[in-house]
Each structure stands twice: as C-alpha cells, then as structure tokens.
Write a protein that holds these residues in place. Structure first.
Motif, PDB file in Angstrom:
ATOM      1  N   SER A   1       0.815  -1.205   0.000  1.00  0.00           N
ATOM      2  CA  SER A   1       0.000   0.000   0.000  1.00  0.00           C
ATOM      3  C   SER A   1       0.856   1.265   0.000  1.00  0.00           C
ATOM      4  CB  SER A   1      -0.907  -0.010   1.230  1.00  0.00           C
ATOM      5  OG  SER A   1      -1.708   1.144   1.204  1.00  0.00           O
ATOM      6  N   GLY A   2       0.451   2.213  -0.832  1.00  0.00           N
ATOM      7  CA  GLY A   2       1.128   3.508  -0.836  1.00  0.00           C
ATOM      8  C   GLY A   2       2.423   3.545  -1.613  1.00  0.00           C
TER       9      GLY A   2
ATOM     10  N   GLY B   1       2.624   3.519  -4.934  1.00  0.00           N
ATOM     11  CA  GLY B   1       2.485   4.226  -6.206  1.00  0.00           C
ATOM     12  C   GLY B   1       1.839   3.407  -7.309  1.00  0.00           C
ATOM     13  N   LYS B   2       1.138   2.335  -6.947  1.00  0.00           N
ATOM     14  CA  LYS B   2       0.488   1.498  -7.969  1.00  0.00           C
ATOM     15  C   LYS B   2      -0.548   2.296  -8.756  1.00  0.00           C
ATOM     16  CE  LYS B   2      -1.047  -1.568  -5.039  1.00  0.00           C
ATOM     17  NZ  LYS B   2      -0.472  -0.958  -3.839  1.00  0.00           N
ATOM     18  N   THR B   3      -1.364   3.033  -8.013  1.00  0.00           N
ATOM     19  CA  THR B   3      -2.431   3.777  -8.677  1.00  0.00           C
ATOM     20  C   THR B   3      -1.852   4.846  -9.589  1.00  0.00           C
ATOM     21  OG1 THR B   3      -3.944   3.369  -6.861  1.00  0.00           O
ATOM     22  CG2 THR B   3      -4.427   5.251  -8.260  1.00  0.00           C
ATOM     23  N   PHE B   4      -0.850   5.563  -9.091  1.00  0.00           N
ATOM     24  CA  PHE B   4      -0.224   6.601  -9.905  1.00  0.00           C
ATOM     25  C   PHE B   4       0.391   5.996 -11.161  1.00  0.00           C
ATOM     26  CE2 PHE B   4       0.080  10.878  -7.844  1.00  0.00           C
ATOM     27  CZ  PHE B   4      -0.910  10.645  -6.905  1.00  0.00           C
TER      28      PHE B   4
ATOM     29  N   GLU C   1      -0.723  12.171  -1.832  1.00  0.00           N
ATOM     30  CA  GLU C   1      -0.249  12.300  -0.457  1.00  0.00           C
ATOM     31  C   GLU C   1      -0.438  13.742   0.009  1.00  0.00           C
ATOM     32  OE1 GLU C   1       1.396   9.609   2.288  1.00  0.00           O
ATOM     33  OE2 GLU C   1       0.406   9.439   0.372  1.00  0.00           O
TER      34      GLU C   1
ATOM     35  N   GLN D   1      -1.985  -5.718  -3.959  1.00  0.00           N
ATOM     36  CA  GLN D   1      -1.027  -5.520  -2.873  1.00  0.00           C
ATOM     37  C   GLN D   1      -0.426  -6.832  -2.405  1.00  0.00           C
ATOM     38  OE1 GLN D   1      -2.797  -3.532   0.439  1.00  0.00           O
ATOM     39  NE2 GLN D   1      -3.435  -1.756  -0.746  1.00  0.00           N
TER      40      GLN D   1
ATOM     41  N   ARG E   1       8.204   4.501  -2.422  1.00  0.00           N
ATOM     42  CA  ARG E   1       7.200   4.905  -3.392  1.00  0.00           C
ATOM     43  C   ARG E   1       7.847   5.407  -4.676  1.00  0.00           C
ATOM     44  NH1 ARG E   1       4.768   9.403   0.092  1.00  0.00           N
ATOM     45  NH2 ARG E   1       3.527   7.562   0.461  1.00  0.00           N
TER      46      ARG E   1
ATOM     47  N   ARG F   1       7.739   8.234 -13.714  1.00  0.00           N
ATOM     48  CA  ARG F   1       7.705   9.653 -14.042  1.00  0.00           C
ATOM     49  C   ARG F   1       6.687  10.362 -13.155  1.00  0.00           C
ATOM     50  NH1 ARG F   1       5.406  10.056 -20.172  1.00  0.00           N
ATOM     51  NH2 ARG F   1       5.235  12.288 -19.804  1.00  0.00           N
TER      52      ARG F   1
ATOM     53  N   TYR G   1       3.755  12.459 -11.681  1.00  0.00           N
ATOM     54  CA  TYR G   1       2.364  12.646 -12.078  1.00  0.00           C
ATOM     55  C   TYR G   1       1.696  13.568 -11.075  1.00  0.00           C
ATOM     56  CZ  TYR G   1      -2.383  11.611 -13.595  1.00  0.00           C
ATOM     57  OH  TYR G   1      -3.647  11.711 -14.078  1.00  0.00           O
TER      58      TYR G   1
END
Ligand SMILES: Nc1ncnc2c1ncn2[C@@H]1O[C@H](COP(=O)(O)OP(=O)(O)OP(=O)(O)O)[C@@H](O)[C@H]1O
Ligand SMILES: [Mg+2]
Lengths: 536, 200
Positions: free
Chosen positions: A168-169, A171-174, A207, A435, A485, A504, A506
């Motif tokens: 978690s946290g 940077g998967k989503t980013f 964040e 995750q 991250r 990169r 975002y």
C-alpha cells in the motif's frame, strides 16, 4: 563519457559476475538496480548491479581490524586489503558481435572474460537497450540516477495480461494512471477499468490530500466515466456518462461462487445456488429471496435436498447482495451494451464505485460485467475468424484487489482466470493491480507477460512475483530495496531485460502538459484540442 | 673522507654475488644509512643495491680490540690517545641488489652478472632515487630474500630513505604502502609491522 567502476574477477552466467571495484570508487556510491556495461574482449555486455559487498584479502583483518582512525592506515588499506565488490547480472550483448550490431541487443549466452572493464552505463547505452520514445514506446520513468527515459512498448505490452504489484502507498495507482494514458496514446487497445476507489476517472488524491487530475479531465474525448453511485459522483462533480444499474436476473451462480469467502458461504450453500438456478430459472435470485418461510419453500428444499442450515447460510449471503443499492429488480439500461458501444469507438471506460467500496460489490460487478463483455468478444472474434465480421479492438480489463478474483480457489472458475490463461485469444487481456500477489494463483501469475513491481516486503509476495524469472535471487534483492514509493522493478515480455525505474512524475501542471502532448497519430488532433481547452 | 674523485663515492666492492655485494668504506664508520640506494658499475651495466647491513670489525680476523677507556674522560679521548686505532678497523656495508640499468633503461630485477671487485660504490642522488622508485617492483625482492636482518625492517628503512627524495613524502609512502598491502595480502601482521614503521 565513461565512468569506470572496476574489473570482472569471477562469476557465472547463472549467478552473474563479480566485479572488484577500483580504488577511487566507493561502495557507498553504488546502488543495486543500476546499469553497467562490461567491455568484454569480443562483445559489450549490458547488465544490472544486483548486489554489493565488502571483501578483505585477509580474514584476520576482520577479526583484528586495523586502526582506521589513523588516516595513513585507512588510506593504504582501502582498495587493497579491503575492497568493494559488485555482483553484476549481464542480460544483453549490445555490440561487438554481428547479431547485436544488426538486430540490436541480444540476450546473453556467455559471460565477459576475466578482468573485463566495467563502466557505468551511459545514456546512449540505455537508449540502445530500451529504445527511444516513439509511436509505440511510451516514457514511463527514468532509471536510477540517470536522466535517460525508459520507454515501454505498449503495443507489445497489451498483447498479454500484466500486473502491477506493491504494498500500500507505493504508487500502484499513480503508475497505473500513467500506464493507462500510455495505452490510450500508444496502443490500439481500449481499457475497461473497475475503479474501486473512484480515483481513475475524474480525480484522485495524492499524499497530503492534494487533488490530482485523472483520465477524463486530461482526455475528455477518449474516456467515459460510468458510475454505480450517481449521488457520490455528482457530489464530487464528476461528469459521468452512464449510471450502472444491475438487474437481479443478471446475477449468475458463478458470481456467488466468487463471493464465497466474502459472504462466508459454506461449500453446500454454493452448490445450492446452482441447483436453485436450474430449478428457478433466470430470476432465481429474486425467487430465492422471496422463498422465506412458506410451506412451499420447505417442500422445494426437501426436493433439492438442501439442508435448512445451508439454506439459511445462503440466504444471509444473498440478502447482503440484495441490499446493494445498485441492484434493482429490473435494470433500465443495459450497461454491457453501453460499455461495448464506447469501447468499440475506442473510448476507454472507467467504472467508479463511489461509496460501494466493499469487496462484495466490487467482485460482483466486475465479474458480472467482465463475463458478459468477454462473451461478446468471444463471439465477435469467432465470427471474425470465420471472416464474418471485423475483429473487435484489443481490450484491456483493469481490476484492483486482483487476488479476490484470481486466488487459487476461484481462479479456475472465474472469467478472470479464463482471460489470464487464454492469453489474448479473444483480444482481451487483464491488467491486475494487487497488494498481495502471493494471494494470486501461481499459474495465473506465470501467464502474465510483464510485471511491474513496486516495493514488496513480504517474502511470499516477492517470491510469487519473481517465480519463474531467471536470476530470481538477484532480482529479489533489487525488489526488496526499492524506495517506498514511485519506484518499480519492471520485467517480462515487453522489455529486453529487467529495469528499475523511478516512475515519471504525475500530478503537477507540467506533468499533465507532458502527458497530454505525447499523443499517438490517431488521437493527435484531439489531444491538441484537449490541450487547448486545458491551457487556454 | 676521500673525495678525490666523486663526492657521493662511499666505498669499494670487496665481495660480490648475484644477489648482493659488500663494500668497504674508505673511512671508518662512513657507511651510508640503512636502506640507502647505492650503485656500482660493471662496464655498461649499473647495478643498484640497498644497504641492508653495516659492520665495523678488526682488520686482523680473530683479533678483538680491548677496552681502553678506563682512564679517559670521553670516548674521543680514546681515539686521540691512540690514533693508530683508526687503522686497525674497517667499516663495511652489505647491499642487496635490487635492479640495474642498461642502455639507459631501468630494470627492477637482478642483473645478469654480479658486481666487480673494486668497483666504486656511489650513493644515489635524490633525482636518481626518484627515478628508480617510479616502480615498486623492487619491493618484492626486499620482502622475499632471506637476510640477516628482518625484512620488515629493511623494507621500512628503504621506503623511509626513498621518501626523502620526494617533496610529498606522504603521497609516496601511501603509494608504496598500497603496493605492499597487495604483496602482503594474507600476511597481515607483517603488513602491520611495516606500516607502523613508515607511517609519516
Ligand atoms: N509517479 C508519481 N508521481 C507523483 N507522486 C507519486 C507517484 N507515485 C506515487 N506517488 C505518491 O505516492 C502516493 C501513493 O501512491 P498510490 O496512491 O499510487 O499508492 P498505491 O500503491 O496505489 O496504494 P494503495 O495500495 O493503498 O492503493 C501518492 O499519493 C503520491 O503522493
Ligand atoms: Mg491505489
């Protein structure tokens, strides 16, 4: 410019080569994951630092350490009696032999000879290996401590199912957002994304509570937002394109199977679902919920040989499903048809879940829609093969919490397992985000073409991500040492060799500008229009 | 001192072998310091050696001097009283051959032939010491030859002597010591002993 690090002293193809560092090079300046070139006698090798260690020529030195507070002694011993070593995994040859001159980097089949000089890879070398940004290749990030762009061939990527992993946290989503933008620009594939936390469609948060734009804001004409929770979308001022309602009659026993653990159902309860479906027909869910305490009901259960306690267990589960607000006895529109309409036009569909972030809703809806869309794709592909129609556009289905769909217990029965296994027979592949990759069926993991792993610290998760990769133990140390991250180890099908990148950036105005300007030829015009709108 | 020909002339070869030569000093007690780089010529070949031992003994073998100073107030007084004493003893020094020069090229290994008896022995001037110590290949000879004195002592003495030819003695000593650290990998105590003796 070459930056000499040292010379090769020993090693093997399987374990990589040992490099003794030159004296002026400090171990403290090295980092695993960094690229080096090795100047062999006949070939140039391209590899990655996978381990760093300290050596002493005399073990007694470690037992009775010299007085290093004495500058003279320290200066003399550094690099002579005590020295640093690197473990370098050579992956490719990038010149010297005919094949790599003509056809570009080739997989290594041998190791560099003794005392070959090892240099830090130059920007040119890295570009040679990963290619430059172009029609197909999308800039995803930079290697450690370098400015060079690492580009991923997205046309190649979407040919197989892929995974993004990390705790978690990390940077998967980013990273996934960036990847989706890449696909939107550089591949012919369209995306259907099940957006559990409503962060891909319109806006997400970063964040510190900062809001970041998501796909539809950046590419309004290439993205449609579907919602399960109209009210939540409206409150967040998301311009939605379709409100998804699901009729009771659209739920199949398979959907319940997938929810067995989540709904706490017993094995016989799941079996009962199939019986009830056979017996009660398409409207089985509504009918079962209506059964209640009647004599008629008892009779039916006796007939089907369903135990009372099993039935009660099942009923509790089905009631949980029945209470989901987006479920209605009769759905007004057909979300499958609508989604396909968009996808056919090359428009990506993001389905946001709004407040329904519990796993029951997510698994149910994702499974249900995917099953139907996949069925359509299969039909069309089969017809296309019989030359009775055009092939549909390649489709990538993105799911989060993938282990809920692909754990060993259910993966053989669900549509997601099928898609992962059949490669892209029907032009559909998956992008899974998770995750806890160790929760995913190892067979499914092994089918994944390219894996993007952010930091993982659980041994079992690391093992499952790296299963079957050559040089596993070396990559393991790289993976476990990623930053917490915005760093990822990427390896597999779409890349000539594993790479560690700093993803990169975002979320800044500049990043949006850069991301929206890298359009492929297809959507270039639109992008210009979009940019116009965005920046005035 | 006999300075008739050359100010750096320190003696004359009186015994020689492939690996070393012994020179007698022209004056009593005038041996070059331990570790000094000296040279002697044999035709076109110049032999380089480092001083590893010096002795002063009776001219007549087997005869020992007797104590004479009982009634003298100072040591000098003894020699003043009996000036012939200076003629009864001789000072000699032994050198280990560490290289040679032929046709203007330096070689840090043994020459084809030993030194000639009565060859003049010269102390090398700083420029020549620098020249010779551009390579540390001679260290290996110093470490590996069996000598009547400890090799560690000799190595340290040679490096200390040589360092005096350099403006930056620290740099020279570090470079030399690094070479030693490689040569003596696995012989930690020996390395430590030498480092302790050359630490600037
Ligand atoms: N490429 C990036 N550019 C800028 N910031 C980033 C980037 N990647 C990660 N971050 C920062 O890291 C934070 C966490 O990233 P993200 O939300 O993608 O994590 P996650 O892996 O999806 O976590 P979870 O598993 O909890 O969903 C972000 O809020 C952002 O601040
Ligand atoms: Mg996330």
């Amino acid at each position: 410019m070459t930056e000499r690090l040292g010379i090769v002293t020993s090693g093997s193809l399987e374990k990589g080569v040992e490099v003794k560092l030159d004296r002026p090079v400090s171990v403290e300046d090295m980092a695993v994951g960094r690229y080096v070139t090795v100047e062999g006698q006949k070939r140039r090798f391209f590899g990655m630092i996978t381990d760093i260690s300290l050596g002493v020529t005399d073990p007694r030195l470690a037992i009775t350490p010299p007085d290093v507070s004495d500058d003279f002694i320290a200066e003399v011993l550094a690099g002579t009696a005590t020295y640093g070593t690197l473990r370098v995994m050579p992956y490719l040859t990038i010149g010297g032999d005919a094949a790599s001159m003509l056809e570009g980097p080739q997989p290594v089949k041998t190791v560099p000879s003794h005392f070959s000089v090892v240099n830090l890879a130059s920007q040119r070398d890295v570009e040679l290996v990963f290619g430059r940004e172009d029609e197909r290749r999308f800039y995803l990030g930079t290697p450690l401590d370098m400015e060079t762009k690492i580009c991923l061939n997205l046309e190649e990527l979407v040919k197989r199912s892929n995974g993004v992993f990390g705790k978690s946290g990390t940077g998967k989503t980013f990273l996934t957002r960036i990847l989706l933008i890449g696909m939107l620009q550089k591949s012919t594939a369209v995306n259907l994304l099940f957006d559990m936390h409503s962060e891909y469609g319109w806006a997400g948060s970063s964040e510190g509570g900062r809001v970041v734009k998501s796909l539809k804001q950046l590419f309004p004409s290439s993205v449609a937002v579907f919602t399960l929770d109209e009210e939540s979308s409206r409150r967040r001022k998301v311009s939605t394109d379709f409100v998804v309602r699901i009729g009771y009659d659209e739920i199949e026993p398979e959907d319940v199977t997938l929810l067995r653990q989540t709904l706490n159902l017993t094995e016989p309860a799941v079996e009962a679902v199939y019986q009830l479906r056979r017996r009660l027909g398409k409207n089985w869910l509504q009918s079962t919920l209506d059964l209640r305490e009647s004599e008629e009901a008892k009779e039916l259960l006796r007939e089907l040989n369903i135990h009372e306690s099993t039935f009660q267990n099942l009923l509790r589960g089905l009631q949980t499903i029945g209470r989901l607000p987006f479920l209605v006895p009769q759905a007004p529109d057909n979300p499958v048809k609508s989604a396909l309409d968009y996808l056919d036009r090359g428009i990506n569909v993001v389905l946001e879940f709004g407040r329904y972030t519990d796993i029951t809703a997510y698994v149910l809806v994702a499974n249900l829609l995917t099953r139907r869309i996949h069925a359509q794709y299969r039909d069309r592909m089969e017809r296309a093969m019989g030359e009775a129609g055009a092939r549909p556009r390649p489709l990538v289905i993105t799911i989060e919490e993938a282990h809920k769909f692909l754990n060993p217990e259910v993966s053989s029965q669900t549509i997601f397992g099928t898609i992962a296994r059949e490669m892209r027979k029907y032009n559909v592949t998956l992008l899974v985000i998770d995750q806890r990759p160790s929760g995913i069926d190892s067979e499914v993991m092994s089918q994944m073409g390219t894996k993007i792993a952010c930091l993982l610290d659980n041994e079992r998760d690391i093992d499952s991500v790296l299963a079957g990769v050559s040089g596993k133990s070396e990559l393991k140390s790289v993976l476990a040492r990623l930053e917490s991250r915005q760093q990822a180890l990427i390896f597999g099908h779409a890349l000539p060799m594993p790479v560690v990148i700093k993803t990169r950036e975002y979320g800044s105005v500049r990043s949006y500008k850069e991301l929206t300007s890298g359009e492929g030829p297809e959507t270039k015009e639109q992008a210009e229009k979009d940019i116009e709108e965005l920046w005035g | 001192m006999s300075t008739s020909t050359h100010p750096d002339r320190v003696g004359e070869v009186i015994a020689a072998s492939t690996t070393d030569f012994v020179a007698q000093c022209y004056e009593l007690y005038q041996s070059p310091p331990l570790g000094s780089l000296v040279k002697t010529r044999d035709g076109s070949v110049e032999l380089y050696g480092v001083v590893y031992n010096a002795t002063t003994t009776s001219l007549e073998p087997g005869r020992r001097p007797i104590a004479r100073g009982k009634d003298e107030a100072s040591e000098e007084g003894i020699y003043r009283q009996s000036p012939q004493l200076m003629k009864l003893f001789r000072s000699e020094f032994s050198t280990l051959v560490v290289g040679h020069r032929q046709d203007d090229r330096l070689y840090h290994y043994l020459p084809p032939k030993p030194a000639r008896i009565h060859g003049f022995v010269y102390l090398c001037p700083p420029a020549e010491v620098k020249d010779f110590s551009q390579s540390f290949d001679f260290l290996n000879i110093l470490i590996s030859n069996p000598l009547p004195i400890s090799n560690d002592e000799l190595v340290a003495a040679v490096l200390r002597q040589m360092s005096q030819a350099y403006e930056d003695q620290h740099d020279f000593l570090v470079a030399a010591a690094r070479e030693l650290a490689i040569l003596l990998s696995g012989q930690l105590s020996q390395l430590k002993a030498i480092l302790g003796r050359i630490r600037p």
